[in-house]
Design a protein around this motif. Sequence first.
Motif, PDB file in Angstrom:
ATOM      1  N   PRO A   1     -27.634   3.718   4.817  1.00 16.43           N
ATOM      2  CA  PRO A   1     -26.432   4.544   4.874  1.00 16.43           C
ATOM      3  C   PRO A   1     -25.202   3.682   5.164  1.00 16.43           C
ATOM      4  CG  PRO A   1     -27.579   4.627   6.967  1.00 16.43           C
ATOM      5  CD  PRO A   1     -28.424   3.774   6.072  1.00 16.43           C
ATOM      6  N   GLY A   2     -24.079   4.132   4.709  1.00 13.17           N
ATOM      7  CA  GLY A   2     -22.835   3.441   4.994  1.00 13.17           C
ATOM      8  C   GLY A   2     -22.441   2.398   3.983  1.00 13.17           C
ATOM      9  N   GLY A   3     -23.277   2.126   2.980  1.00  9.59           N
ATOM     10  CA  GLY A   3     -22.910   1.175   1.941  1.00  9.59           C
ATOM     11  C   GLY A   3     -22.784  -0.251   2.441  1.00  9.59           C
ATOM     12  N   LEU A   4     -23.762  -0.737   3.185  1.00  6.45           N
ATOM     13  CA  LEU A   4     -23.709  -2.077   3.751  1.00  6.45           C
ATOM     14  C   LEU A   4     -23.677  -3.137   2.642  1.00  6.45           C
ATOM     15  CD1 LEU A   4     -23.990  -4.088   6.167  1.00  6.45           C
ATOM     16  CD2 LEU A   4     -26.470  -3.934   5.808  1.00  6.45           C
ATOM     17  N   ILE A   5     -22.659  -3.982   2.671  1.00  6.90           N
ATOM     18  CA  ILE A   5     -22.571  -5.125   1.761  1.00  6.90           C
ATOM     19  C   ILE A   5     -23.068  -6.355   2.514  1.00  6.90           C
ATOM     20  CG2 ILE A   5     -21.021  -6.593   0.427  1.00  6.90           C
ATOM     21  CD1 ILE A   5     -19.206  -4.172   0.061  1.00  6.90           C
ATOM     22  N   TYR A   6     -24.022  -7.045   1.922  1.00  9.31           N
ATOM     23  CA  TYR A   6     -24.656  -8.164   2.620  1.00  9.31           C
ATOM     24  C   TYR A   6     -24.803  -9.339   1.671  1.00  9.31           C
ATOM     25  CZ  TYR A   6     -28.052 -10.736   5.482  1.00  9.31           C
ATOM     26  OH  TYR A   6     -28.685 -11.696   6.232  1.00  9.31           O
ATOM     27  N   GLN A   7     -24.404 -10.500   2.125  1.00 14.64           N
ATOM     28  CA  GLN A   7     -24.668 -11.735   1.387  1.00 14.64           C
ATOM     29  C   GLN A   7     -24.782 -12.867   2.409  1.00 14.64           C
ATOM     30  OE1 GLN A   7     -21.477 -12.158  -1.409  1.00 14.64           O
ATOM     31  NE2 GLN A   7     -19.913 -12.517   0.136  1.00 14.64           N
TER      32      GLN A   7
ATOM     33  N   THR B   1     -34.340  -9.672  -8.704  1.00 16.39           N
ATOM     34  CA  THR B   1     -33.150  -8.850  -8.870  1.00 16.39           C
ATOM     35  C   THR B   1     -33.598  -7.405  -9.015  1.00 16.39           C
ATOM     36  OG1 THR B   1     -31.122  -8.511 -10.164  1.00 16.39           O
ATOM     37  CG2 THR B   1     -33.097  -9.114 -11.375  1.00 16.39           C
ATOM     38  N   ALA B   2     -32.779  -6.474  -8.533  1.00 15.44           N
ATOM     39  CA  ALA B   2     -33.197  -5.080  -8.529  1.00 15.44           C
ATOM     40  C   ALA B   2     -32.010  -4.149  -8.661  1.00 15.44           C
ATOM     41  CB  ALA B   2     -33.972  -4.762  -7.252  1.00 15.44           C
ATOM     42  N   LEU B   3     -32.266  -3.000  -9.251  1.00 15.92           N
ATOM     43  CA  LEU B   3     -31.322  -1.891  -9.342  1.00 15.92           C
ATOM     44  C   LEU B   3     -31.993  -0.684  -8.715  1.00 15.92           C
ATOM     45  CD1 LEU B   3     -28.842  -0.290 -10.399  1.00 15.92           C
ATOM     46  CD2 LEU B   3     -30.114   0.005 -12.550  1.00 15.92           C
ATOM     47  N   TRP B   4     -31.365  -0.141  -7.674  1.00 11.91           N
ATOM     48  CA  TRP B   4     -31.912   1.025  -6.981  1.00 11.91           C
ATOM     49  C   TRP B   4     -30.999   2.215  -7.202  1.00 11.91           C
ATOM     50  CZ3 TRP B   4     -31.653   1.841  -0.986  1.00 11.91           C
ATOM     51  CH2 TRP B   4     -32.324   3.030  -0.646  1.00 11.91           C
ATOM     52  N   LEU B   5     -31.590   3.303  -7.645  1.00  8.61           N
ATOM     53  CA  LEU B   5     -30.891   4.577  -7.780  1.00  8.61           C
ATOM     54  C   LEU B   5     -31.331   5.451  -6.617  1.00  8.61           C
ATOM     55  CD1 LEU B   5     -31.514   5.117 -11.615  1.00  8.61           C
ATOM     56  CD2 LEU B   5     -29.582   3.956 -10.514  1.00  8.61           C
ATOM     57  N   PRO B   6     -30.614   5.405  -5.477  1.00  8.96           N
ATOM     58  CA  PRO B   6     -31.055   6.145  -4.286  1.00  8.96           C
ATOM     59  C   PRO B   6     -31.122   7.643  -4.559  1.00  8.96           C
ATOM     60  CG  PRO B   6     -29.322   4.572  -3.727  1.00  8.96           C
ATOM     61  CD  PRO B   6     -29.369   4.655  -5.224  1.00  8.96           C
ATOM     62  N   GLY B   7     -32.122   8.275  -3.978  1.00  9.92           N
ATOM     63  CA  GLY B   7     -32.271   9.713  -4.122  1.00  9.92           C
ATOM     64  C   GLY B   7     -31.465  10.471  -3.087  1.00  9.92           C
ATOM     65  N   SER B   8     -31.576  11.786  -3.134  1.00  6.95           N
ATOM     66  CA  SER B   8     -30.780  12.647  -2.250  1.00  6.95           C
ATOM     67  C   SER B   8     -31.187  12.515  -0.788  1.00  6.95           C
ATOM     68  CB  SER B   8     -30.920  14.106  -2.698  1.00  6.95           C
ATOM     69  OG  SER B   8     -32.296  14.475  -2.786  1.00  6.95           O
ATOM     70  N   ALA B   9     -32.329  11.875  -0.496  1.00 10.03           N
ATOM     71  CA  ALA B   9     -32.723  11.676   0.899  1.00 10.03           C
ATOM     72  C   ALA B   9     -31.699  10.852   1.655  1.00 10.03           C
ATOM     73  CB  ALA B   9     -34.093  10.999   0.964  1.00 10.03           C
ATOM     74  N   TRP B  10     -30.941  10.019   0.936  1.00  6.59           N
ATOM     75  CA  TRP B  10     -29.982   9.136   1.589  1.00  6.59           C
ATOM     76  C   TRP B  10     -28.557   9.703   1.607  1.00  6.59           C
ATOM     77  CZ3 TRP B  10     -30.909   5.439   4.837  1.00  6.59           C
ATOM     78  CH2 TRP B  10     -32.130   4.761   4.784  1.00  6.59           C
ATOM     79  N   THR B  11     -28.372  10.931   1.153  1.00  2.84           N
ATOM     80  CA  THR B  11     -27.037  11.510   1.224  1.00  2.84           C
ATOM     81  C   THR B  11     -26.761  12.001   2.646  1.00  2.84           C
ATOM     82  OG1 THR B  11     -25.532  13.097   0.191  1.00  2.84           O
ATOM     83  CG2 THR B  11     -27.780  13.829   0.567  1.00  2.84           C
ATOM     84  N   ASP B  12     -25.546  11.724   3.142  1.00  5.55           N
ATOM     85  CA  ASP B  12     -25.205  12.059   4.520  1.00  5.55           C
ATOM     86  C   ASP B  12     -24.660  13.466   4.653  1.00  5.55           C
ATOM     87  OD1 ASP B  12     -22.859  11.735   6.900  1.00  5.55           O
ATOM     88  OD2 ASP B  12     -24.829  10.890   7.329  1.00  5.55           O
ATOM     89  N   SER B  13     -23.982  13.927   3.623  1.00 10.06           N
ATOM     90  CA  SER B  13     -23.445  15.288   3.628  1.00 10.06           C
ATOM     91  C   SER B  13     -23.449  15.817   2.200  1.00 10.06           C
ATOM     92  CB  SER B  13     -22.024  15.324   4.207  1.00 10.06           C
ATOM     93  OG  SER B  13     -21.157  14.509   3.445  1.00 10.06           O
TER      94      SER B  13
ATOM     95  N   SER C   1     -25.034  17.291  -1.191  1.00 14.61           N
ATOM     96  CA  SER C   1     -26.317  17.028  -1.858  1.00 14.61           C
ATOM     97  C   SER C   1     -26.225  15.923  -2.896  1.00 14.61           C
ATOM     98  CB  SER C   1     -26.832  18.316  -2.526  1.00 14.61           C
ATOM     99  OG  SER C   1     -25.876  18.802  -3.466  1.00 14.61           O
ATOM    100  N   ARG C   2     -25.051  15.303  -3.052  1.00 11.72           N
ATOM    101  CA  ARG C   2     -24.886  14.252  -4.048  1.00 11.72           C
ATOM    102  C   ARG C   2     -25.523  12.949  -3.560  1.00 11.72           C
ATOM    103  NH1 ARG C   2     -21.335  10.086  -4.975  1.00 11.72           N
ATOM    104  NH2 ARG C   2     -20.961   9.542  -7.170  1.00 11.72           N
ATOM    105  N   SER C   3     -26.310  12.327  -4.433  1.00 12.53           N
ATOM    106  CA  SER C   3     -26.977  11.082  -4.073  1.00 12.53           C
ATOM    107  C   SER C   3     -25.975   9.944  -3.985  1.00 12.53           C
ATOM    108  CB  SER C   3     -28.053  10.738  -5.116  1.00 12.53           C
ATOM    109  OG  SER C   3     -29.030  11.746  -5.192  1.00 12.53           O
ATOM    110  N   PRO C   4     -26.243   8.924  -3.151  1.00 16.51           N
ATOM    111  CA  PRO C   4     -25.345   7.761  -3.062  1.00 16.51           C
ATOM    112  C   PRO C   4     -25.283   7.012  -4.385  1.00 16.51           C
ATOM    113  CG  PRO C   4     -26.878   7.827  -1.205  1.00 16.51           C
ATOM    114  CD  PRO C   4     -27.346   8.847  -2.199  1.00 16.51           C
ATOM    115  N   ASP C   5     -24.260   6.176  -4.530  1.00 17.21           N
ATOM    116  CA  ASP C   5     -24.125   5.359  -5.730  1.00 17.21           C
ATOM    117  C   ASP C   5     -25.272   4.363  -5.836  1.00 17.21           C
ATOM    118  OD1 ASP C   5     -21.774   6.645  -6.393  1.00 17.21           O
ATOM    119  OD2 ASP C   5     -20.511   5.192  -5.316  1.00 17.21           O
TER     120      ASP C   5
END
Length: 512
Positions: free
Chosen positions: A48-54, A480-492, A494-498
Amino acid sequence: MRFASSAFSALSVIGIACVIVPTVAQGVSVQAHGQAAIVGDYTNGLPPGGLIYQAVRVPLGLTLEARPTNNLAAFLDLRLGLNQYPELARSLGNSQGTESKPTLPFSPDDWSHRNRNDVIRANFGYIEYSSNDFGLFRVGRMPRHWGLGIWRNDAGVSPSPHYRDWMPEAGTVSTTDGVSMALDFRNIYVGAHWEKNAEGSPVSKADDAESWTVDMVVGDSLTEASQSTFAREVGIAFSRYTASESETRMNILDLYSRLRYGSVLLEGEFLYPNGSTQSAQYSQMGGADVCNTDASLRAKNLMCTSASLDWVSGLFKAKYIFSNTGTNPTQSSNEAATRRGVPTVTRRESHSAGVWLGFASGDSDAFATGNNNINLGVMHPNITPSLLMFSSLGNVTPGMPGALVSNALFARGEYTYESPTTGTIVPAIIWGRLNATRDPEPGKTLAASSGVGRYSNLGLEFQVAYSYMTTDFLKISAETALWLPGSAWTDSGSRSPDHVLGGRLSVSTIFH
């Protein structure tokens, strides 16, 4: 660079031993086993929160082995830059800690943090005695691995005559302090272990914690290159854990089985702990928080009343080689080449398909204040079905999977192509869902409530991994990976995160 006190003490003991032992023995054989790697990670926004990490880190390991005789040996293992869940290894250039802001030269922070660098950890240190008549005995802090590794997992660093896959990208090492005995009856292996988890006051048992474990393995060697037809292995372990101060009484049962038959690989492990505890350490797993109405219990980090603990987790893997060049190729011969670090140019070309199925039970109370039932199941942090959906880089979120596979059902399908010229390429797809979801807030509908975990879908992840082992035993790996998060990770709502993108690049080696 400073040493942890445990590492310094262990080094002192080994140093004294190295001085004394040669005076009582004609010679001491000393060997060094080690691993080294450079690991770089990137993600553009983990929920949650869109953590950018490098970040880039350099995990290093060194195991010293001293043998005054063929039957007696002493081991000391030192680690730097290794993940010790729930702590992340510090990244290169972050001397104050992961994701910390840079300090300015000559500033107060610069002076106060100058020496706060990574700490060398003494992962294990023990003495081993082997006897053809009585078996194998160990005393000290020893690494432990069992089955597929969902309970105890040594990340491939245990001293062994066979090469084992090291995990520089994760690498939490399971250890126990105590005394161990193992008996070998040809194809039957029986072990007994007494483990001291906490001593507390040396004159009282009221603050002690200890356990004992018995285990048995029946089967063949699964990684012999000459194993051409059928090989199997079955293991059962039972452990009893007691901690007086927290009133913890826990029984742990673990079963696993492995089968190699020609081109087929089947293996699975089932873990079932149950018991009771008053420790508030389980507050993020469905237990109640620390008792605020009793100062004595609060000081000891205990719940007001005892809670029951009862959960399960399991992992199943299957693999089939449908195309393989060479004479009489099998899953055992392929696994032997991988674990023993055979360079890529000397391996066979092969095509195979595999599937993982994993389950860890859930508990809706884990998302908020819990109760007296702890039902959230977990797996060891070295079990990593995917790069992003089960990433150790994100923030720990109660009730949600991350570095630990917990409260989740997942499936992973993969295809593996191995070529002596190209290397190993593994595209995979991973799907996951929550086993238990967050209860709606009082007086609100599910959609009007807030917080992750209100819906079960964890999403889909598409991943591609590549590896190549040179003749100098340098392993180059990329994911390398592409993740399409489901609605379980939405905070408010019902729209899924990017969607989330991520990658990892590592160069590692292992030496004996």
